[in-house]
Design a protein around this motif. Structure first.
Motif, PDB file in Angstrom:
ATOM      1  N   ALA A 169       0.812  -1.220   0.000  1.00 57.50           N
ATOM      2  CA  ALA A 169       0.000   0.000   0.000  1.00 57.50           C
ATOM      3  C   ALA A 169       0.848   1.275   0.000  1.00 57.50           C
ATOM      4  N   ASN A 170       2.167   1.110  -0.143  1.00 56.90           N
ATOM      5  CA  ASN A 170       3.091   2.244  -0.199  1.00 56.90           C
ATOM      6  C   ASN A 170       3.062   3.064   1.083  1.00 56.90           C
ATOM      7  N   GLU A 171       3.041   2.348   2.214  1.00 58.51           N
ATOM      8  CA  GLU A 171       3.067   2.984   3.523  1.00 58.51           C
ATOM      9  C   GLU A 171       4.342   2.575   4.253  1.00 58.51           C
ATOM     10  N   VAL A 172       4.818   3.448   5.135  1.00 54.72           N
ATOM     11  CA  VAL A 172       5.864   3.027   6.070  1.00 54.72           C
ATOM     12  C   VAL A 172       5.230   1.983   6.979  1.00 54.72           C
ATOM     13  N   PRO A 173       5.778   0.772   7.061  1.00 49.70           N
ATOM     14  CA  PRO A 173       5.141  -0.264   7.879  1.00 49.70           C
ATOM     15  C   PRO A 173       4.871   0.207   9.304  1.00 49.70           C
ATOM     16  N   SER A 174       3.668  -0.041   9.774  1.00 53.66           N
ATOM     17  CA  SER A 174       3.298   0.352  11.135  1.00 53.66           C
ATOM     18  C   SER A 174       4.232  -0.249  12.166  1.00 53.66           C
ATOM     19  N   LEU A 175       4.815  -1.401  11.831  1.00 52.52           N
ATOM     20  CA  LEU A 175       5.713  -2.094  12.743  1.00 52.52           C
ATOM     21  C   LEU A 175       6.889  -1.226  13.171  1.00 52.52           C
ATOM     22  N   VAL A 176       7.346  -0.323  12.290  1.00 51.42           N
ATOM     23  CA  VAL A 176       8.542   0.467  12.583  1.00 51.42           C
ATOM     24  C   VAL A 176       8.228   1.952  12.781  1.00 51.42           C
ATOM     25  N   ARG A 177       6.962   2.294  12.864  1.00 53.02           N
ATOM     26  CA  ARG A 177       6.593   3.691  13.064  1.00 53.02           C
ATOM     27  C   ARG A 177       6.506   3.999  14.555  1.00 53.02           C
ATOM     28  N   TRP A 178       7.256   5.046  14.970  1.00 54.76           N
ATOM     29  CA  TRP A 178       7.266   5.408  16.386  1.00 54.76           C
ATOM     30  C   TRP A 178       5.936   6.005  16.837  1.00 54.76           C
ATOM     31  N   ASP A 179       5.147   6.518  15.870  1.00 50.78           N
ATOM     32  CA  ASP A 179       3.897   7.177  16.231  1.00 50.78           C
ATOM     33  C   ASP A 179       2.711   6.212  16.233  1.00 50.78           C
ATOM     34  N   ARG A 180       2.982   4.922  16.286  1.00 57.04           N
ATOM     35  CA  ARG A 180       1.911   3.927  16.371  1.00 57.04           C
ATOM     36  C   ARG A 180       2.029   3.151  17.683  1.00 57.04           C
ATOM     37  N   ASP A 181       0.897   2.734  18.193  1.00 57.42           N
ATOM     38  CA  ASP A 181       0.894   1.978  19.449  1.00 57.42           C
ATOM     39  C   ASP A 181       1.640   0.661  19.285  1.00 57.42           C
ATOM     40  N   LEU A 182       2.227   0.207  20.393  1.00 58.48           N
ATOM     41  CA  LEU A 182       3.024  -1.020  20.361  1.00 58.48           C
ATOM     42  C   LEU A 182       2.260  -2.168  19.716  1.00 58.48           C
ATOM     43  N   TYR A 183       2.923  -2.840  18.774  1.00 61.26           N
ATOM     44  CA  TYR A 183       2.314  -3.984  18.086  1.00 61.26           C
ATOM     45  C   TYR A 183       3.237  -5.198  18.146  1.00 61.26           C
ATOM     46  N   ALA A 184       4.495  -4.992  17.769  1.00 62.53           N
ATOM     47  CA  ALA A 184       5.439  -6.109  17.771  1.00 62.53           C
ATOM     48  C   ALA A 184       5.797  -6.542  19.190  1.00 62.53           C
ATOM     49  N   VAL A 185       5.894  -5.607  20.109  1.00 62.28           N
ATOM     50  CA  VAL A 185       6.328  -5.933  21.472  1.00 62.28           C
ATOM     51  C   VAL A 185       5.400  -6.946  22.143  1.00 62.28           C
ATOM     52  N   PRO A 186       4.074  -6.784  22.085  1.00 59.91           N
ATOM     53  CA  PRO A 186       3.216  -7.824  22.672  1.00 59.91           C
ATOM     54  C   PRO A 186       3.448  -9.196  22.052  1.00 59.91           C
ATOM     55  N   ALA A 187       3.650  -9.238  20.730  1.00 58.18           N
ATOM     56  CA  ALA A 187       3.917 -10.523  20.074  1.00 58.18           C
ATOM     57  C   ALA A 187       5.253 -11.099  20.532  1.00 58.18           C
ATOM     58  N   MET A 188       6.256 -10.239  20.706  1.00 60.36           N
ATOM     59  CA  MET A 188       7.552 -10.692  21.199  1.00 60.36           C
ATOM     60  C   MET A 188       7.420 -11.285  22.600  1.00 60.36           C
ATOM     61  N   VAL A 189       6.623 -10.641  23.427  1.00 57.41           N
ATOM     62  CA  VAL A 189       6.424 -11.142  24.791  1.00 57.41           C
ATOM     63  C   VAL A 189       5.754 -12.515  24.756  1.00 57.41           C
ATOM     64  N   GLY A 190       4.725 -12.648  23.920  1.00 58.13           N
ATOM     65  CA  GLY A 190       4.046 -13.933  23.798  1.00 58.13           C
ATOM     66  C   GLY A 190       4.977 -15.036  23.326  1.00 58.13           C
ATOM     67  N   SER A 191       5.779 -14.752  22.309  1.00 62.48           N
ATOM     68  CA  SER A 191       6.731 -15.742  21.797  1.00 62.48           C
ATOM     69  C   SER A 191       7.780 -16.100  22.852  1.00 62.48           C
ATOM     70  N   THR A 192       8.222 -15.091  23.594  1.00 60.55           N
ATOM     71  CA  THR A 192       9.227 -15.333  24.638  1.00 60.55           C
ATOM     72  C   THR A 192       8.688 -16.234  25.740  1.00 60.55           C
ATOM     73  N   ILE A 193       7.452 -16.020  26.138  1.00 62.61           N
ATOM     74  CA  ILE A 193       6.845 -16.887  27.153  1.00 62.61           C
ATOM     75  C   ILE A 193       6.848 -18.339  26.679  1.00 62.61           C
ATOM     76  N   ILE A 194       6.570 -18.555  25.401  1.00 62.22           N
ATOM     77  CA  ILE A 194       6.526 -19.914  24.858  1.00 62.22           C
ATOM     78  C   ILE A 194       7.897 -20.561  24.885  1.00 62.22           C
ATOM     79  N   VAL A 195       8.934 -19.848  24.447  1.00 55.70           N
ATOM     80  CA  VAL A 195      10.256 -20.476  24.407  1.00 55.70           C
ATOM     81  C   VAL A 195      10.797 -20.708  25.819  1.00 55.70           C
ATOM     82  N   VAL A 196      10.448 -19.836  26.746  1.00 50.82           N
ATOM     83  CA  VAL A 196      10.845 -20.070  28.140  1.00 50.82           C
ATOM     84  C   VAL A 196      10.147 -21.325  28.671  1.00 50.82           C
TER      85      VAL A 196
END
Length: 223
Positions: free
Chosen positions: A145-172
């Motif tokens: 869509a020719n957008e800066v990915p929301s994943l790397v935009r500082w002006d967007r609410d956290l998105y990747a971090v919750p997923a990282m936390v979920g994945s980390t809980i699983i590997v632990v």
């Protein structure tokens, strides 16, 4: 291991729900970008299936599930058709869509991590692919869509971090031989709640320390 946590039927329906809500977000962006019906369908498919396709190709689970299960392919088309005809109504239910999207994020980061580990990846790589499963479709959606990915935009609410936390809980849990339906459910709920809290309180990741850039914000999406 994945089959031990969820029955095949439950896993299939959970996947379809996650795919559907991700597809809704892709189709809505296509409408905002004034895409035609083909563009709406493409963005819905890419958003819904992109992360899972990337994961399956990396771990060698070929052909990917998206090409062996007709339901995985058709579900985004159903979401695209719904948005095509009823996008004003869907826009009004954006809060509900965001809630389901957060649930899909939590689910996919967990199932993606477990599936990667099942295919022989180490704990760190499995967590990384769990994250990619959850957010990969959204990154591809924004690029198309020719957008800066929301994943790397500082002006967007956290998105990747919750997923990282979920994945980390699983590997632990895997590391301590504690992976079960309970710990997996806890990981899903934790990622889900963190995402909801980030949207509610507008939590954002910090930018570079003592940055010198004069930029204050990124361009807004085209209506």
């Amino acid at each position: 291991m994945l089959q031990e946590l969820f029955t095949p039927s439950v896993q299939h329906w959970l996947d379809l729900v996650g795919i559907f809500v991700f597809a809704i977000s892709g189709a809505l962006l296509a409408v905002r970008k004034n895409f035609d019906v083909f563009g709406i369908a493409v963005l819905a498919e890419v958003t819904a299936l992109g992360g899972g396709l990337f994961r399956d190709l990396i771990i060698g689970a070929v052909p990917p599930s998206a090409f062996t299960d007709l339901g995985y392919f058709v579900t985004p088309l159903v979401a695209a058709a719904l948005v095509f005809f009823l996008h004003p109504e869907v826009e009004r239910t954006q809060v509900a869509v965001n809630i389901f999207d957060a649930a899909g994020l939590g689910l996919f980061c967990v199932t993606g991590t477990v599936k990667a580990y099942d295919y022989g990846l180490g704990l760190t790589a499995s967590a990384a692919l769990g994250l990619a499963t959850a957010v990969g479709g959204g990154v591809l959606r924004d690029i198309i869509a020719n957008e800066v990915p929301s994943l790397v935009r500082w002006d967007r609410d956290l998105y990747a971090v919750p997923a990282m936390v979920g994945s980390t809980i699983i590997v632990v849990a895997i590391h301590f031989d504690a992976l079960s339906a309970f710990t997996s459910g806890a990981a899903v709920v934790t990622a889900f709640v963190l995402r909801l809290l980030a949207m509610r309180f507008h939590w954002r990741a910090p930018r570079a320390w003592h940055r010198r850039s004069s930029a204050t914000e990124l361009p807004e999406e085209t209506p």
